[in-house]
Scaffold this motif. Structure first.
Motif, PDB file in Angstrom:
ATOM      1  N   LYS A  64       1.499  -8.476  -5.273  1.00 34.52           N
ATOM      2  CA  LYS A  64       2.215  -7.406  -4.576  1.00 34.52           C
ATOM      3  C   LYS A  64       3.362  -7.922  -3.716  1.00 34.52           C
ATOM      4  O   LYS A  64       4.115  -7.133  -3.156  1.00 34.52           O
ATOM      5  CB  LYS A  64       1.237  -6.623  -3.701  1.00 34.52           C
ATOM      6  CG  LYS A  64       0.114  -5.955  -4.482  1.00 34.52           C
ATOM      7  CD  LYS A  64      -0.830  -5.212  -3.552  1.00 34.52           C
ATOM      8  CE  LYS A  64      -1.963  -4.556  -4.327  1.00 34.52           C
ATOM      9  NZ  LYS A  64      -2.910  -3.841  -3.417  1.00 34.52           N
TER      10      LYS A  64
ATOM     11  N   TRP B  68       1.828  -7.942 -13.433  1.00 31.79           N
ATOM     12  CA  TRP B  68       1.770  -7.211 -12.165  1.00 31.79           C
ATOM     13  C   TRP B  68       3.071  -6.475 -11.878  1.00 31.79           C
ATOM     14  O   TRP B  68       3.069  -5.384 -11.302  1.00 31.79           O
ATOM     15  CB  TRP B  68       1.431  -8.179 -11.032  1.00 31.79           C
ATOM     16  CG  TRP B  68       0.283  -9.070 -11.374  1.00 31.79           C
ATOM     17  CD1 TRP B  68       0.303 -10.418 -11.555  1.00 31.79           C
ATOM     18  CD2 TRP B  68      -1.062  -8.645 -11.639  1.00 31.79           C
ATOM     19  NE1 TRP B  68      -0.943 -10.876 -11.904  1.00 31.79           N
ATOM     20  CE2 TRP B  68      -1.804  -9.816 -11.967  1.00 31.79           C
ATOM     21  CE3 TRP B  68      -1.711  -7.416 -11.621  1.00 31.79           C
ATOM     22  CZ2 TRP B  68      -3.156  -9.776 -12.262  1.00 31.79           C
ATOM     23  CZ3 TRP B  68      -3.057  -7.377 -11.919  1.00 31.79           C
ATOM     24  CH2 TRP B  68      -3.762  -8.534 -12.234  1.00 31.79           C
TER      25      TRP B  68
ATOM     26  N   ILE C 187       3.048  -3.273 -13.962  1.00 31.57           N
ATOM     27  CA  ILE C 187       2.055  -2.348 -13.395  1.00 31.57           C
ATOM     28  C   ILE C 187       2.587  -1.710 -12.113  1.00 31.57           C
ATOM     29  O   ILE C 187       2.428  -0.496 -11.893  1.00 31.57           O
ATOM     30  CB  ILE C 187       0.727  -3.094 -13.123  1.00 31.57           C
ATOM     31  CG1 ILE C 187       0.078  -3.512 -14.438  1.00 31.57           C
ATOM     32  CG2 ILE C 187      -0.223  -2.231 -12.300  1.00 31.57           C
ATOM     33  CD1 ILE C 187      -1.094  -4.459 -14.271  1.00 31.57           C
ATOM     34  N   PHE C 188       3.229  -2.502 -11.279  1.00 32.27           N
ATOM     35  CA  PHE C 188       3.779  -2.008 -10.012  1.00 32.27           C
ATOM     36  C   PHE C 188       4.778  -0.883 -10.264  1.00 32.27           C
ATOM     37  O   PHE C 188       4.689   0.200  -9.674  1.00 32.27           O
ATOM     38  CB  PHE C 188       4.458  -3.157  -9.258  1.00 32.27           C
ATOM     39  CG  PHE C 188       5.192  -2.722  -8.020  1.00 32.27           C
ATOM     40  CD1 PHE C 188       4.523  -2.616  -6.807  1.00 32.27           C
ATOM     41  CD2 PHE C 188       6.548  -2.435  -8.063  1.00 32.27           C
ATOM     42  CE1 PHE C 188       5.200  -2.220  -5.655  1.00 32.27           C
ATOM     43  CE2 PHE C 188       7.233  -2.038  -6.925  1.00 32.27           C
ATOM     44  CZ  PHE C 188       6.555  -1.927  -5.723  1.00 32.27           C
TER      45      PHE C 188
ATOM     46  N   VAL D  47       5.351   0.940 -13.070  1.00 41.15           N
ATOM     47  CA  VAL D  47       4.764   2.094 -13.761  1.00 41.15           C
ATOM     48  C   VAL D  47       4.021   2.972 -12.762  1.00 41.15           C
ATOM     49  O   VAL D  47       4.192   4.201 -12.733  1.00 41.15           O
ATOM     50  CB  VAL D  47       3.820   1.625 -14.890  1.00 41.15           C
ATOM     51  CG1 VAL D  47       2.991   2.806 -15.412  1.00 41.15           C
ATOM     52  CG2 VAL D  47       4.619   0.998 -16.031  1.00 41.15           C
ATOM     53  N   GLU D  48       3.222   2.345 -11.913  1.00 40.92           N
ATOM     54  CA  GLU D  48       2.458   3.101 -10.915  1.00 40.92           C
ATOM     55  C   GLU D  48       3.388   3.813  -9.934  1.00 40.92           C
ATOM     56  O   GLU D  48       3.200   5.005  -9.637  1.00 40.92           O
ATOM     57  CB  GLU D  48       1.534   2.157 -10.145  1.00 40.92           C
ATOM     58  CG  GLU D  48       0.695   2.871  -9.087  1.00 40.92           C
ATOM     59  CD  GLU D  48      -0.153   1.912  -8.280  1.00 40.92           C
ATOM     60  OE1 GLU D  48      -0.916   2.394  -7.435  1.00 40.92           O
ATOM     61  OE2 GLU D  48      -0.051   0.691  -8.487  1.00 40.92           O
ATOM     62  N   LYS D  49       4.406   3.111  -9.444  1.00 40.32           N
ATOM     63  CA  LYS D  49       5.314   3.704  -8.465  1.00 40.32           C
ATOM     64  C   LYS D  49       6.046   4.912  -9.036  1.00 40.32           C
ATOM     65  O   LYS D  49       6.164   5.952  -8.380  1.00 40.32           O
ATOM     66  CB  LYS D  49       6.324   2.658  -7.997  1.00 40.32           C
ATOM     67  CG  LYS D  49       5.771   1.616  -7.046  1.00 40.32           C
ATOM     68  CD  LYS D  49       5.427   2.233  -5.702  1.00 40.32           C
ATOM     69  CE  LYS D  49       4.906   1.186  -4.730  1.00 40.32           C
ATOM     70  NZ  LYS D  49       4.488   1.785  -3.445  1.00 40.32           N
TER      71      LYS D  49
ATOM     72  N   ILE E 291       5.316   6.746 -11.727  1.00 36.10           N
ATOM     73  CA  ILE E 291       4.437   7.848 -12.135  1.00 36.10           C
ATOM     74  C   ILE E 291       4.012   8.657 -10.911  1.00 36.10           C
ATOM     75  O   ILE E 291       3.987   9.900 -10.931  1.00 36.10           O
ATOM     76  CB  ILE E 291       3.208   7.309 -12.897  1.00 36.10           C
ATOM     77  CG1 ILE E 291       3.624   6.858 -14.300  1.00 36.10           C
ATOM     78  CG2 ILE E 291       2.117   8.373 -12.982  1.00 36.10           C
ATOM     79  CD1 ILE E 291       2.485   6.255 -15.105  1.00 36.10           C
ATOM     80  N   ARG E 292       3.690   7.965  -9.834  1.00 31.18           N
ATOM     81  CA  ARG E 292       3.218   8.644  -8.631  1.00 31.18           C
ATOM     82  C   ARG E 292       4.351   9.308  -7.851  1.00 31.18           C
ATOM     83  O   ARG E 292       4.111  10.230  -7.067  1.00 31.18           O
ATOM     84  CB  ARG E 292       2.510   7.638  -7.709  1.00 31.18           C
ATOM     85  CG  ARG E 292       1.186   7.126  -8.274  1.00 31.18           C
ATOM     86  CD  ARG E 292       0.593   6.073  -7.360  1.00 31.18           C
ATOM     87  NE  ARG E 292       0.345   6.608  -6.013  1.00 31.18           N
ATOM     88  CZ  ARG E 292      -0.031   5.861  -4.985  1.00 31.18           C
ATOM     89  NH1 ARG E 292      -0.202   4.560  -5.143  1.00 31.18           N
ATOM     90  NH2 ARG E 292      -0.252   6.412  -3.810  1.00 31.18           N
TER      91      ARG E 292
ATOM     92  N   ARG F 263       4.036  12.484  -5.201  1.00 31.02           N
ATOM     93  CA  ARG F 263       4.112  12.125  -3.782  1.00 31.02           C
ATOM     94  C   ARG F 263       5.199  12.939  -3.079  1.00 31.02           C
ATOM     95  O   ARG F 263       4.988  13.461  -1.981  1.00 31.02           O
ATOM     96  CB  ARG F 263       4.415  10.620  -3.674  1.00 31.02           C
ATOM     97  CG  ARG F 263       4.570  10.085  -2.266  1.00 31.02           C
ATOM     98  CD  ARG F 263       4.934   8.602  -2.349  1.00 31.02           C
ATOM     99  NE  ARG F 263       5.257   8.037  -1.056  1.00 31.02           N
ATOM    100  CZ  ARG F 263       4.373   7.479  -0.246  1.00 31.02           C
ATOM    101  NH1 ARG F 263       3.108   7.420  -0.600  1.00 31.02           N
ATOM    102  NH2 ARG F 263       4.745   6.976   0.917  1.00 31.02           N
TER     103      ARG F 263
END
Length: 306
Positions: free
Chosen positions: A147, A250, A253-254, A256-258, A260-261, A265
């Motif tokens: 991270k 990582w 993944i970071f 994609v997650e950011k 998508i959310r 948010r």
């Protein structure tokens, strides 16, 4: 025999009282030493005429004090680079980048020099709480490789230790290293010392915390009230840092997650702003701008003029 010349770089941004107190603590070092201490203050707010006048006045009171005025506020590290350039041009042997909202132990430069003469590296100090001098805030840190977040050490140390993260509040090195490695300016505010630490690591340059070198740090008054602006820089600069230094899987993944959310948010915050507290709308605005500027490659100050 030529005396070692040390330049201390301080950035002033609407913080004259802190700057003056830091200078006064540095002046106490000048007694009974066999090296020259020169202080270079870079004023980073071209619009603060009151601080300008005060800095010009104190320049008359202290020997070896230089005051430079930045034409633009391009961030803390950009201001420090102005001071570093000046120190190099004026034959510095060692340069110490130091936060202006600190005071220093009388032996701090002695201890930094003892270590720097032995090893060609970047060095930092132990950092204590200015308001509670028994509270150790920093004695090194590790960086989470996934991270790229910092995990601070706060344990007492009796000898110099390697660190993965060098605090931007206190960075000391020989001039030859400063000529080769400059502070990153693109972040403007936050994450820049992580970038600098990762850059040194990638170039196999060691970083040490000097166990007997102590400073005392206040919280930065200049950014405490800028909560929306903080939100912008924290988000945008973390995205910039991961893009630059993140490692797969990582990194993927970071992002994609950011992303998508992100819409969920923003929608949640916007609705909370309408129904409960309109401040959430401002946070929504700055978070959207952070993502937008990152996508468009905008760095530096929030206005995008850099």
């Amino acid at each position: 025999m030529k005396k070692i010349k040390v330049y201390v770089i301080l950035i002033n941004y609407n913080g004259f009282d802190d700057t003056l107190e830091c200078i006064e603590s540095l002046e106490k070092i000048k007694k009974n030493i066999n090296y020259n201490v020169n202080i270079c203050v870079v004023d980073n707010n071209p619009d603060n005429e009151d601080d300008h006048a005060k800095l010009i006045e104190i320049k008359k009171l202290y020997n070896n004090l230089v005051v430079l005025f930045s034409k633009n506020n391009n961030g803390n590290f950009a201001g420090n680079n102005i001071g570093i350039n000046y120190a190099i041009k004026n034959n510095a042997d060692y340069i110490w980048v130091l936060n202006n909202d600190t005071t220093v132990d009388k032996n701090v430069i002695d201890e930094l020099l003892k270590s720097a003469i032995k090893i060609n590296a970047f060095f930092t100090t132990k950092i204590y709480n200015y308001y509670d001098e028994h509270e150790l805030m920093y004695s090194g840190a590790i960086i989470d490789k996934k991270k790229l977040q910092v995990d601070f050490r706060r344990n007492e140390i009796s000898e110099d230790v390697l660190t993965e993260f060098i605090s931007g509040a206190s960075i000391f090195a020989a001039v030859d290293l400063w000529k080769k490695y400059r502070l990153p300016e693109e972040y403007f505010l936050y994450e820049e010392d992580i970038d600098f630490s990762l850059m040194l690591t990638s170039n196999n340059i060691p970083m040490y915390v000097v166990a007997q070198a102590l400073i005392f740090h206040k919280e930065s008054a200049s950014t405490n009230k800028l909560h929306y602006i903080k939100e912008y820089y924290f988000i945008r600069n973390k995205l910039m840092l991961i893009k630059k230094y993140g490692k797969n899987p990582w990194k993927t993944i970071f992002f994609v997650e950011k992303f998508i959310r992100f819409p969920f948010r923003i929608l949640r915050r916007f609705l909370k702003g309408i129904l409960f507290n309109k401040e959430y709308i401002y946070y929504t605005k700055y978070e959207c701008k952070a993502y937008w500027d990152f996508i468009n490659g905008r760095s530096g100050i929030i206005n995008g003029n850099k």
